[in-house]
Scaffold this motif. Structure first.
Motif, PDB file in Angstrom:
ATOM      1  N   HIS A 182      54.483  33.885  45.849  1.00 41.17           N
ATOM      2  CA  HIS A 182      55.374  34.177  44.908  1.00 41.17           C
ATOM      3  C   HIS A 182      55.292  35.340  44.054  1.00 41.17           C
ATOM      4  CE1 HIS A 182      55.843  29.772  45.946  1.00 41.17           C
ATOM      5  NE2 HIS A 182      56.857  30.194  46.075  1.00 41.17           N
ATOM      6  N   PRO A 302      57.873  28.287  42.151  1.00 38.08           N
ATOM      7  CA  PRO A 302      59.032  28.647  41.370  1.00 38.08           C
ATOM      8  C   PRO A 302      59.365  27.167  40.348  1.00 38.08           C
ATOM      9  CG  PRO A 302      59.702  29.482  43.599  1.00 38.08           C
ATOM     10  CD  PRO A 302      58.252  28.911  43.454  1.00 38.08           C
ATOM     11  N   GLU A 303      58.777  26.171  40.990  1.00 43.20           N
ATOM     12  CA  GLU A 303      58.858  24.788  40.588  1.00 43.20           C
ATOM     13  C   GLU A 303      57.777  24.411  39.288  1.00 43.20           C
ATOM     14  OE1 GLU A 303      56.321  24.314  44.251  1.00 43.20           O
ATOM     15  OE2 GLU A 303      58.264  25.235  43.552  1.00 43.20           O
ATOM     16  N   THR A 325      60.700  25.564  33.748  1.00 48.87           N
ATOM     17  CA  THR A 325      60.265  26.210  35.105  1.00 48.87           C
ATOM     18  C   THR A 325      59.994  27.592  35.369  1.00 48.87           C
ATOM     19  OG1 THR A 325      62.180  26.350  36.267  1.00 48.87           O
ATOM     20  CG2 THR A 325      61.198  24.096  36.214  1.00 48.87           C
ATOM     21  N   GLN A 326      59.155  28.212  36.132  1.00 42.73           N
ATOM     22  CA  GLN A 326      58.968  29.380  36.334  1.00 42.73           C
ATOM     23  C   GLN A 326      60.225  29.986  36.920  1.00 42.73           C
ATOM     24  OE1 GLN A 326      59.670  31.679  39.351  1.00 42.73           O
ATOM     25  NE2 GLN A 326      57.494  31.951  40.000  1.00 42.73           N
ATOM     26  N   TRP A 327      61.024  29.481  37.756  1.00 44.48           N
ATOM     27  CA  TRP A 327      62.298  29.673  38.272  1.00 44.48           C
ATOM     28  C   TRP A 327      63.324  29.977  37.356  1.00 44.48           C
ATOM     29  CZ3 TRP A 327      64.376  32.253  41.812  1.00 44.48           C
ATOM     30  CH2 TRP A 327      65.775  31.949  42.262  1.00 44.48           C
ATOM     31  N   ASP A 328      63.452  29.067  36.465  1.00 47.29           N
ATOM     32  CA  ASP A 328      64.504  29.215  35.231  1.00 47.29           C
ATOM     33  C   ASP A 328      64.229  30.203  34.530  1.00 47.29           C
ATOM     34  OD1 ASP A 328      66.123  27.128  36.211  1.00 47.29           O
ATOM     35  OD2 ASP A 328      65.189  25.637  34.902  1.00 47.29           O
ATOM     36  N   SER A 330      62.234  33.000  35.037  1.00 45.78           N
ATOM     37  CA  SER A 330      62.455  34.228  35.994  1.00 45.78           C
ATOM     38  C   SER A 330      63.880  34.691  35.944  1.00 45.78           C
ATOM     39  CB  SER A 330      61.868  34.046  37.237  1.00 45.78           C
ATOM     40  OG  SER A 330      60.476  34.188  37.324  1.00 45.78           O
ATOM     41  N   LYS A 331      64.890  33.626  36.356  1.00 45.19           N
ATOM     42  CA  LYS A 331      66.346  33.924  36.252  1.00 45.19           C
ATOM     43  C   LYS A 331      66.655  34.436  35.093  1.00 45.19           C
ATOM     44  CE  LYS A 331      67.915  30.046  37.643  1.00 45.19           C
ATOM     45  NZ  LYS A 331      68.929  29.067  38.046  1.00 45.19           N
TER      46      LYS A 331
END
Length: 339
Positions: A182, A302-303, A325-328, A330-331
């Motif tokens: 990632h 991401p999770e 979370t990394q995903w949230d 990053s978004k």
């Protein structure tokens, strides 16, 4: 306090006994606590490979625009791969949910004068790579794929040094978060530009910003221009001179959140190069030198849930940040960089 990024010989960590590894780890962490940056010599990436990466980077950006555009960055911000033409991306410290659309509009009113090419893991199927055709630049894809994974191995060693340096019992604590799939390899070109555009604020190379992964590896050419915010004078920046044999490493937002700001995520920017290298002459027109750099953004799966680690929280030092979370995260950042 002198504003100069500390330089540490990383080979002493790679090849040292446990006591030496601990000493080097603590020195690296101290640099991250003070500056958010450290300059690592003796790292495991051969200078010949770094030179090769810059050679390929220049070959790519020397291609005509219509050829580079055969590998276009997709619309939006969720698929961050391929070629971004000058003005497409705007780097800033804005965050979705905190800053307004009007702030975004105002920020994008001063464009970044740069172009980039983004490369990720070939196994990250949610964000597949977007390569230019093989016959356009034979060998480019093969070299960059190998370079990507060599930097992943380097970053795994830095993660071990971080774990030791901040006092975690297990140097492999972060291993489960960092798979290498990632991360993001970015090739950057700051083209020659009329100096007055930068001097009058009509454009910038890169505005002041913090990286929003875990940490970043950075190789830069000899042009100069990188500036880092002073640790004791907020809002003031000092220049970081290029060092051909070194890799700059800086803490990014997720690692700062993990450590409850024990480690510093520091704003940095790219400005005019040093005065002696500032202009080339072109018929009387003052023009900045072109600049190339290669950052490698290291992040978690991401999770992964990023929450303040227990060594840095107690009744006197409550957690500054809620889990995310990394995903949230990053978004919330990337959505403000691409319109």
């Amino acid at each position: 306090m002198a504003s100069k990024i500390p330089t540490i010989n990383f080979s002493q960590f790679l090849n040292g006994d446990p006591e030496t590894r601990l000493v080097i780890s603590k020195s690296i962490v101290q640099a991250f606590r003070t500056y958010g940056f450290v300059s690592l010599t003796g790292h495991p990436v051969p200078l010949s490979e770094v030179s090769g990466a810059f050679k390929w980077t220049k070959l790519f950006f020397d291609l005509p625009s219509e050829v580079k555009s055969l590998a276009p960055h997709p619309p939006g911000f969720l698929h961050h791969r391929g070629y971004s033409h000058p003005g497409l991306e705007k780097v800033s410290n804005l965050t979705r949910g905190t800053d307004t659309d009007s702030s975004l509009s105002q920020t994008r009113g001063i464009p970044d004068i740069k172009e980039s090419y983004e490369i990720g893991s070939e196994h990250y199927l949610e964000q597949p790579n977007i390569w230019i055709p093989q016959d356009v630049l034979p060998g480019f894809q093969e070299f960059m794929t190998k370079f990507y994974w060599n930097l992943a191995e380097f970053s795994a060693e830095i993660a071990k040094a971080l774990a030791l340096g901040i006092g975690l019992d297990d140097e492999n604590y972060f291993e489960k978060f960092f798979t290498g799939h990632h991360n993001q390899l970015r090739l950057l070109h700051y083209p020659e530009v009329d100096a007055s555009i930068l001097e009058e604020g009509k454009g910038v190379r890169v505005s002041a910003h913090r990286d929003w992964g875990a940490f970043t590896l950075l190789f830069q050419d000899d042009c100069g221009g990188l500036e880092v915010e002073s640790p004791n004078k907020p809002g003031e920046f000092f220049k970081v001179e290029p060092d051909e044999g070194a890799c700059l490493v800086n803490i990014a937002d997720l690692m700062a959140r993990w450590s409850n700001d024990y480690l510093r995520s520091t704003s940095h920017r790219v400005g005019l190069p040093p005065l002696q290298d500032r202009y080339t002459s072109d018929g009387g027109k003052r023009t900045t030198r072109a600049r190339y750099s290669i950052p490698y953004f290291v992040t978690t799966t991401p999770e992964s849930v990023i929450e303040c680690l227990h060594p840095f929280t107690d009744e006197a030092h409550p957690a500054k940040y809620p889990p995310i979370t990394q995903w949230d995260y990053s978004k919330s950042k990337s959505s403000m960089q691409y319109s």
